[in-house]
Design an enzyme around this catalytic site. Structure first.
Site, PDB file in Angstrom:
ATOM      1  N   SER A  50      18.003  -0.368 -15.538  1.00 50.42           N
ATOM      2  CA  SER A  50      19.193   0.119 -16.242  1.00 50.42           C
ATOM      3  C   SER A  50      19.170   1.647 -16.264  1.00 50.42           C
ATOM      4  O   SER A  50      18.156   2.269 -15.905  1.00 50.42           O
ATOM      5  CB  SER A  50      19.189  -0.410 -17.677  1.00 50.42           C
ATOM      6  OG  SER A  50      18.096   0.181 -18.382  1.00 50.42           O
ATOM      7  N   ASP A  82      21.171  -1.882 -12.781  1.00 56.05           N
ATOM      8  CA  ASP A  82      21.780  -2.793 -13.761  1.00 56.05           C
ATOM      9  C   ASP A  82      22.771  -2.015 -14.634  1.00 56.05           C
ATOM     10  O   ASP A  82      22.426  -0.961 -15.181  1.00 56.05           O
ATOM     11  CB  ASP A  82      20.636  -3.378 -14.627  1.00 56.05           C
ATOM     12  CG  ASP A  82      21.099  -4.501 -15.529  1.00 56.05           C
ATOM     13  OD1 ASP A  82      22.047  -5.214 -15.161  1.00 56.05           O
ATOM     14  OD2 ASP A  82      20.478  -4.675 -16.606  1.00 56.05           O
ATOM     15  N   GLU A 134      31.935  -6.424 -12.432  1.00 58.17           N
ATOM     16  CA  GLU A 134      32.014  -7.329 -13.585  1.00 58.17           C
ATOM     17  C   GLU A 134      33.431  -7.441 -14.103  1.00 58.17           C
ATOM     18  O   GLU A 134      34.147  -6.449 -14.248  1.00 58.17           O
ATOM     19  CB  GLU A 134      31.079  -6.856 -14.720  1.00 58.17           C
ATOM     20  CG  GLU A 134      31.168  -7.784 -15.945  1.00 58.17           C
ATOM     21  CD  GLU A 134      30.055  -7.580 -16.970  1.00 58.17           C
ATOM     22  OE1 GLU A 134      28.979  -7.101 -16.603  1.00 58.17           O
ATOM     23  OE2 GLU A 134      30.292  -7.921 -18.146  1.00 58.17           O
TER      24      GLU A 134
END
Ligand code: G3H
Ligand code: 13P
Ligand code: ZN
Length: 311
Positions: A50, A82, A134
């Site tokens: 991340s 991520d 996403e």
């Protein structure tokens, strides 16, 4: 073996009805715990970092550690960003040795999500890197913005063809009721995932790899260990393993796990330090932490995701 993209992994996983584990890494013991489990089970694996991991460990250390693990194990390993929050972060990872990036535009308005995702895809594809986008928002923490369950919105199946076609993404993270962190459902609440939405998305995008975030199962034994040795974790409920197995048999090709690793590491550390109050050599307490991570990851690969023997 050099780092690989997720392209071939996902093609095989989709056809084979299993999923690849995508585990968050923040330090050497976590990288080693995960990849030792993957090696033992001959499983392909995704190691993901991340923005917070890059801030904590630094980009260079993370890339070097993951490359070392790929060389040592000889396994197909992808290094993935991520929840990339913006183009610049994605660009920095693409230029700096990652083989896959996520651009998380899920909290932005739909057209803005499309625009930023396409910008990342164009840059990444020209350099041989794959991209995860996403649609829909999970409850929990995304992009350092806390999304409560009421504001979380499931992915709308009617949008997925338009999103995937216009952006060119290689995989799509969706919201069907999972959430980030250890507290996914309220105490007493029955875990529920919207498999009807997953099914509808699968029908709209046959053969296209879907990603499940927020998929930790939250091992109750580990929570008990934490609390037995001085911790104070309230009741935590994760995603039942049979639901993850079902998702893996459907279009879900990548399952993200971070909290389970954090909980395992914390449980092992608390136990060791409490039982051995005189120890002060980090190797003494990080060894059981690494071993418990290995055990957790091996269980996921073999019993839940079904990626064992697929390297
Ligand atoms: O989905 C979020 C991951 O668990 C990463 O968490 O941003 O605290 O590293 P982090
Ligand atoms: P968990 O918090 O359920 O482990 O989810 C991790 C994740 O989705 C990382 O992107
Ligand atoms: Zn996530």
């Amino acid at each position: 073996m050099p780092l690989v993209t997720t392209k071939e992994m996902f093609e095989k996983a989709y056809k084979g009805g299993y999923a690849i584990g995508a585990f968050n890494v923040n330090n050497m013991e976590i990288v080693q715990g995960i990849t030792r489990a993957a090696k033992k089970l001959n499983a392909p694996v995704i190691l993901q970092c991340s923005a917070g991991a890059r801030k904590y460990a630094s980009h260079g250390y993370l890339v070097a550690m993951v490359k070392a693990a790929a060389e040592e194990t000889g396994l197909p390993i992808a290094l993935h960003l991520d929840h990339g929050p913006d183009f610049e972060t994605c660009k920095s990872c693409i230029d700096g040795g990652f083989t896959s990036v996520m651009i998380d535009g899920s909290s932005r308005p739909y057209e803005e999500n499309i625009a930023i995702t396409k910008q990342v895809v164009d840059y990444a594809h020209a350099r041989g890197v794959v991209v995860e986008g996403e649609l829909g928002t999970l409850a929990g923490v995304e992009d350092e913005v806390s999304v409560d369950a009421e504001n979380a919105s499931y992915t709308r199946p009617e949008e997925v063809i338009d999103f995937v076609t216009r952006t060119g993404v290689d995989s799509l993270a969706i919201a069907i009721g999972t959430s980030h962190g250890a507290y996914k459902f309220k105490p007493g609440q029955k875990p529920r995932l919207r498999f009807d939405i997953l099914q509808a998305i699968e029908e709209k995008l046959p053969g296209f790899p879907i990603v499940l975030h927020g998929a930790s199962s939250v091992n109750q034994e580990h929570i008990k260990l934490i609390n037995k040795f001085g911790g104070e974790m309230p009741d935590a409920i994760g995603i039942p393993e049979d639901m993850l197995r079902k998702a893996a048999s459907m279009a879900v090709c990548k399952i993200n796990v971070d909290s389970d690793i954090r909980i395992a590491m914390t449980a092992a550390l608390r136990k060791h330090l409490t039982e051995n109050p005189t120890h002060f050599d980090p190797r003494q307490y990080l060894t059981p932490a690494r071993e418990l991570i290995e055990e957790v990851v091996a269980h996921k690969i073999e019993v839940v995701f079904g990626s064992n023997g697929k390297a």
